[in-house]
Design an enzyme around this catalytic site. Structure first.
Site, short mmCIF file in Angstrom:
data_model
loop_
_atom_site.label_atom_id
_atom_site.label_comp_id
_atom_site.label_asym_id
_atom_site.label_seq_id
_atom_site.Cartn_x
_atom_site.Cartn_y
_atom_site.Cartn_z
N CYS A 58 -13.13 12.22 10.81
CA CYS A 58 -14.04 12.66 9.75
C CYS A 58 -14.73 13.94 10.22
CB CYS A 58 -15.07 11.55 9.52
SG CYS A 58 -16.23 11.91 8.20
N HIS A 101 -4.44 -4.90 -2.05
CA HIS A 101 -4.82 -4.66 -0.65
C HIS A 101 -5.11 -3.18 -0.38
CE1 HIS A 101 -2.88 -8.70 0.80
NE2 HIS A 101 -4.04 -8.86 0.24
N VAL A 109 0.84 -1.20 0.00
CA VAL A 109 0.00 0.00 0.00
C VAL A 109 0.88 1.25 0.00
CG1 VAL A 109 -1.89 -1.19 1.18
CG2 VAL A 109 -0.14 -0.02 2.55
N1 APR Z 1 14.33 -9.03 -1.18
C1 APR Z 1 13.54 -10.08 -1.52
N2 APR Z 1 12.68 -10.67 -0.67
C2 APR Z 1 12.61 -10.19 0.58
C3 APR Z 1 13.41 -9.10 1.01
C4 APR Z 1 14.31 -8.52 0.07
N3 APR Z 1 15.11 -7.48 0.37
N4 APR Z 1 13.12 -8.85 2.30
C5 APR Z 1 12.18 -9.74 2.66
N5 APR Z 1 11.87 -10.55 1.64
C6 APR Z 1 10.85 -11.62 1.57
C7 APR Z 1 10.73 -12.46 2.82
O1 APR Z 1 11.63 -13.55 2.77
C8 APR Z 1 9.27 -12.92 2.75
O2 APR Z 1 9.14 -14.13 2.02
O3 APR Z 1 9.59 -11.01 1.41
C9 APR Z 1 8.58 -11.80 1.97
C10 APR Z 1 7.69 -10.93 2.81
O4 APR Z 1 6.62 -11.69 3.31
P1 APR Z 1 5.50 -11.09 4.27
O5 APR Z 1 6.15 -10.33 5.37
O6 APR Z 1 4.59 -12.18 4.64
O7 APR Z 1 4.78 -10.00 3.33
P2 APR Z 1 3.66 -10.24 2.21
O8 APR Z 1 3.83 -11.55 1.56
O9 APR Z 1 3.63 -9.04 1.37
O10 APR Z 1 2.36 -10.27 3.12
C11 APR Z 1 1.09 -10.31 2.51
O11 APR Z 1 0.05 -9.94 4.61
O12 APR Z 1 -0.62 -8.97 6.60
C12 APR Z 1 -0.62 -8.92 5.30
O13 APR Z 1 -1.77 -7.28 4.20
C13 APR Z 1 -0.47 -7.65 4.56
O14 APR Z 1 -0.10 -7.35 2.20
C14 APR Z 1 0.35 -8.04 3.36
C15 APR Z 1 0.09 -9.54 3.26
#
Ligand code: APR
Length: 248
Positions: free
Chosen positions: A147, A119, A103
């Protein structure tokens, strides 16, 4: 040229329709911690208490403590080479669209034009009581923002328990089921329904390229080419390889 990088670049060059799916990991190098890594947002804030729409309705002031922290982090963040690389692929006509769970607006800031915000986004806020929408800038500095009717506003980001914006879901699904190449960057792929998209693409015969620091639930069963490493490095390497193979 690294063999896997070259293979990924050839897939992108040979594909008539390429879609990118991104998650929090693509923005980590922009200074925004992800959700599930150590020190991530859900490590510090219990998602049951801060991440659901029920929690927000029950105690919006409490949830705004987390949102304020997020807002400050997002304000400071700038796109990194991974965002820029995807925008470059789009401008070369090699990437149709980015569907992101983020976001943070960083894909758009990097120059991507076709971005699906799966999202929602943090640029606007809505009143859950009177439905009035407010621009984020108009409410900047107000904490928690209210609001005109006096109630606390909710940012237009999707909380657990809320439905995904219909158009975002429909279009992502349509692109996933027709793309020939899928580039997945920085997501743990643990959150539904977004994590259905890679499976849809795979079933439709797309080649799946995954970039992540670590192996994920997709890596063994869905991914064809796993590029392990930082998003900024791997995306840049793929973009350079594409240019080299094209003779640019
Ligand atoms: N380069 C590549 N990958 C990375 C890096 C980096 N520099 N840093 C972290 N990661 C990877 C991590 O290994 C992990 O697999 O990015 C991933 C992040 O995963 P999450 O923290 O689970 O994030 P995301 O998959 O976007 O989560 C999905 O969960 O709570 C919600 O709404 C929120 O949109 C979010 C959704």
């Amino acid at each position: 040229m690294d063999e896997l990088i070259e293979e990924a670049a050839r897939i992108i060059l040979g594909s008539k329709l390429t879609l990118a799916l991104t998650g929090a990991g693509i923005s980590v190098e922009s200074g925004i911690p992800d959700f599930r890594s150590r020190g991530g947002l859900w490590d510090r804030f219990d998602p049951e208490e801060y991440g659901t729409i029920y929690a927000f309705r029950k105690d919006p002031e409490k949830v705004w403590k987390m949102l304020k922290e997020m807002e400050d982090t997002l304000d400071r963040a700038r796109p990194n080479e991974a965002h820029v690389g995807l925008a470059e692929l789009e401008s070369m006509g090699l990437l149709q669209c980015v569907s992101t769970q983020n976001v943070d607006n960083l894909h758009q800031e990097a120059g991507s034009r076709d971005v699906i915000e799966y999202h929602g986004n943090s640029r606007s806020l809505t009143c859950l009581w009177c439905n009035r929408k407010h621009d984020y800038k108009e409410k900047k500095g107000e904490y928690p923002p209210r609001c005109t009717c006096g109630k606390i506003l909710k940012p237009d980001v999707i909380f657990f328990g809320e439905t995904i914006p219909f158009e975002a879901m429909e279009r992502s699904s349509q692109l996933a089921s027709t793309c020939q190449a899928l580039l997945i960057v920085g997501t743990s792929a643990l959150v539904s329904p977004f994590n259905i998209l890679p499976r849809q693409a795979k079933q439709a015969g797309a080649k799946i390229i995954e970039i992540n620091l670590e192996r994920t639930v997709l890596t063994d069963h869905i991914t064809d080419i796993f590029l392990q490493g930082k998003a900024s490095e791997k995306v840049s390497q793929v973009v350079s390889a594409v240019k080299e193979l094209r003779g640019l």
